[in-house]
Design a protein around this motif. Structure first.
Motif, short mmCIF file in Angstrom:
data_model
loop_
_atom_site.label_atom_id
_atom_site.label_comp_id
_atom_site.label_asym_id
_atom_site.label_seq_id
_atom_site.Cartn_x
_atom_site.Cartn_y
_atom_site.Cartn_z
N ALA A 39 50.68 33.37 22.45
CA ALA A 39 50.22 32.12 21.85
C ALA A 39 50.14 32.22 20.33
O ALA A 39 50.50 31.27 19.61
CB ALA A 39 48.85 31.74 22.42
N ILE A 40 49.71 33.38 19.83
CA ILE A 40 49.65 33.57 18.38
C ILE A 40 51.06 33.56 17.77
O ILE A 40 51.29 32.96 16.72
CB ILE A 40 48.92 34.89 18.05
CG1 ILE A 40 47.45 34.79 18.46
CG2 ILE A 40 49.02 35.21 16.56
CD1 ILE A 40 46.69 36.08 18.30
N ILE A 41 52.00 34.22 18.45
CA ILE A 41 53.38 34.24 17.95
C ILE A 41 53.97 32.85 17.93
O ILE A 41 54.64 32.44 16.97
CB ILE A 41 54.23 35.19 18.81
CG1 ILE A 41 53.77 36.65 18.64
CG2 ILE A 41 55.71 35.07 18.45
CD1 ILE A 41 54.48 37.62 19.54
N ILE A 42 53.73 32.06 18.98
CA ILE A 42 54.27 30.70 19.03
C ILE A 42 53.65 29.82 17.93
O ILE A 42 54.32 29.00 17.30
CB ILE A 42 54.02 30.09 20.41
CG1 ILE A 42 54.85 30.83 21.47
CG2 ILE A 42 54.39 28.61 20.43
CD1 ILE A 42 54.55 30.41 22.89
N ALA A 43 52.34 29.99 17.71
CA ALA A 43 51.64 29.14 16.73
C ALA A 43 52.09 29.43 15.31
O ALA A 43 52.15 28.53 14.47
CB ALA A 43 50.14 29.34 16.86
N GLU A 88 57.82 13.09 15.68
CA GLU A 88 58.24 14.47 15.45
C GLU A 88 57.19 15.40 16.04
O GLU A 88 56.11 15.58 15.48
CB GLU A 88 58.40 14.71 13.95
CG GLU A 88 58.89 16.10 13.61
CD GLU A 88 60.29 16.34 14.12
OE1 GLU A 88 60.54 17.46 14.58
OE2 GLU A 88 61.11 15.42 14.08
N PHE A 89 57.52 16.02 17.20
CA PHE A 89 56.54 16.83 17.91
C PHE A 89 56.35 18.19 17.25
O PHE A 89 55.39 18.89 17.57
CB PHE A 89 56.98 17.04 19.36
CG PHE A 89 56.71 15.84 20.23
CD1 PHE A 89 55.62 15.83 21.06
CD2 PHE A 89 57.54 14.73 20.20
CE1 PHE A 89 55.36 14.74 21.87
CE2 PHE A 89 57.29 13.64 21.00
CZ PHE A 89 56.19 13.64 21.83
N TYR A 135 56.30 22.27 23.18
CA TYR A 135 57.03 22.46 24.44
C TYR A 135 57.09 23.94 24.80
O TYR A 135 56.94 24.31 25.97
CB TYR A 135 58.44 21.88 24.32
CG TYR A 135 58.55 20.45 24.78
CD1 TYR A 135 59.09 20.12 26.00
CD2 TYR A 135 58.09 19.41 23.97
CE1 TYR A 135 59.18 18.81 26.42
CE2 TYR A 135 58.18 18.10 24.37
CZ TYR A 135 58.73 17.80 25.60
OH TYR A 135 58.81 16.50 26.02
N ILE A 136 57.34 24.79 23.82
CA ILE A 136 57.38 26.23 24.08
C ILE A 136 56.01 26.72 24.54
O ILE A 136 55.90 27.54 25.47
CB ILE A 136 57.82 26.98 22.81
CG1 ILE A 136 59.23 26.51 22.39
CG2 ILE A 136 57.81 28.48 23.03
CD1 ILE A 136 59.71 27.14 21.09
N PHE A 137 54.96 26.19 23.93
CA PHE A 137 53.61 26.59 24.30
C PHE A 137 53.28 26.15 25.73
O PHE A 137 52.68 26.91 26.51
CB PHE A 137 52.60 26.00 23.32
CG PHE A 137 51.18 26.40 23.57
CD1 PHE A 137 50.80 27.73 23.47
CD2 PHE A 137 50.22 25.46 23.91
CE1 PHE A 137 49.49 28.11 23.71
CE2 PHE A 137 48.92 25.83 24.15
CZ PHE A 137 48.55 27.16 24.05
N TYR A 138 53.68 24.93 26.09
CA TYR A 138 53.47 24.45 27.45
C TYR A 138 54.20 25.32 28.45
O TYR A 138 53.65 25.74 29.47
CB TYR A 138 53.94 23.00 27.57
CG TYR A 138 52.86 21.97 27.40
CD1 TYR A 138 52.37 21.25 28.48
CD2 TYR A 138 52.31 21.71 26.16
CE1 TYR A 138 51.39 20.30 28.33
CE2 TYR A 138 51.32 20.76 25.98
CZ TYR A 138 50.86 20.05 27.08
OH TYR A 138 49.87 19.11 26.92
N THR A 163 66.71 21.21 18.33
CA THR A 163 65.40 21.79 18.03
C THR A 163 64.46 21.63 19.22
O THR A 163 64.47 20.59 19.89
CB THR A 163 64.79 21.12 16.80
OG1 THR A 163 64.63 19.71 17.06
CG2 THR A 163 65.67 21.31 15.58
N ILE A 164 63.67 22.65 19.49
CA ILE A 164 62.67 22.61 20.55
C ILE A 164 61.29 22.66 19.90
O ILE A 164 60.97 23.64 19.23
CB ILE A 164 62.84 23.79 21.52
CG1 ILE A 164 64.24 23.78 22.14
CG2 ILE A 164 61.78 23.74 22.62
CD1 ILE A 164 64.50 24.94 23.06
N PRO A 165 60.48 21.63 20.06
CA PRO A 165 59.15 21.64 19.43
C PRO A 165 58.30 22.79 19.95
O PRO A 165 58.42 23.23 21.10
CB PRO A 165 58.57 20.27 19.84
CG PRO A 165 59.76 19.43 20.18
CD PRO A 165 60.78 20.37 20.74
N LYS A 166 57.42 23.27 19.10
CA LYS A 166 56.54 24.38 19.48
C LYS A 166 55.62 24.01 20.63
O LYS A 166 55.27 24.87 21.45
CB LYS A 166 55.71 24.81 18.27
CG LYS A 166 56.49 25.55 17.20
CD LYS A 166 55.56 26.03 16.10
CE LYS A 166 56.32 26.82 15.04
NZ LYS A 166 55.42 27.30 13.96
#
Length: 239
Positions: free
Chosen positions: A234-238, A3-4, A142-145, A137-140
């Motif tokens: 990056a803060i919003i994604i985290a 589970e990523f 992946y969005i960060f990358y 679902t898209i893991p965070k």
């Protein structure tokens, strides 16, 4: 299955207990007939989410019994979190400090290296991705990358375009207010700077020096905006 989203290693397994020699002579008796299984005495670093045990028959033979035991366990995978996040964090740091390397050429080289490192990190993560994907679902991570690669590409393209514009020979000097503004920005943003061309008092070379400083200030503004947008994103994604 890994589970990523929360870097958790989740596994589901089932196994059967049955006799192949004395199928009809071995009987199984369950203490609880509700298919539940007591796992309170099991000592493991895995968290048991679900478990059950039930009695069935072998190959349609009603007189031959077997036990089916299933477990769903989960474990926090800290090592995986470090493996996937550390490379992209290093490349993101390189992206943020790229404007401080000085000239346009050095900045472009540093950003290209950061982009190469990001693609290599993404390829490493793709090898660990399940072949069927993650569903809806898209893991965070992946969005960060994707966000990091996108910001790196935008920053690289902006620097390349501004560097190309600064090499154009111009005979007409810029407006004096733009020259003063560029000097103030280059003195206060503390980012990259270009060497002023050697001048001998002619208007052409003096104009070239002024235009180079204006383009340097424009690149400093672009780099500053990119850093601010990246940190906020990056803060919003985290969170």
């Amino acid at each position: 299955m890994i589970e990523f989203s929360n870097f958790q290693d989740k596994k589901h397994c089932c196994f059967n207990l049955q006799s192949s020699l004395y199928k009809r002579y071995i009987k199984y008796f369950l203490e609880n007939e509700n298919d539940s299984m007591d796992v309170s005495d099991i000592r493991t670093n895995w968290h048991i989410e679900n478990s059950w045990i039930k009695k069935t028959t072998q190959d349609g033979d009603n007189k031959a019994e077997k036990l089916e035991v299933c477990l769903t366990v989960m474990r926090k995978s800290t090592t995986l979190a470090v493996e996937l996040t550390l490379p992209v964090l290093i490349s993101a740091l390189i992206l943020l400090i790229a404007p401080f390397f000085g000239k346009f050429k050095q900045q472009i080289q540093v950003k290209m290296f950061a982009l190469l490192l990001q693609f290599m990190s993404f390829q490493f993560m793709a090898e660990k991705t399940p072949q069927l994907g993650f569903g809806d679902t898209i893991p965070k991570i992946y969005i960060f990358y994707a966000f990091t690669i996108g910001m790196t590409v935008i920053s690289l393209i902006a620097t390349v375009i501004i560097a190309a514009m600064s090499r154009i020979k111009r005979k007409v000097p810029p407006a004096h207010r733009y020259t003063l503004l560029a000097s103030v920005l280059n003195a206060n943003l503390c980012c990259g700077s270009e060497d002023e061309p050697v001048t001998d008092g002619t208007s052409t070379k003096d104009a070239t020096a002024d235009w180079v400083q204006i383009h340097s200030a424009l690149n400093n503004i672009t780099s500053t905006v990119t850093m601010i947008v990246y940190v906020i994103g990056a803060i919003i994604i985290a969170f």
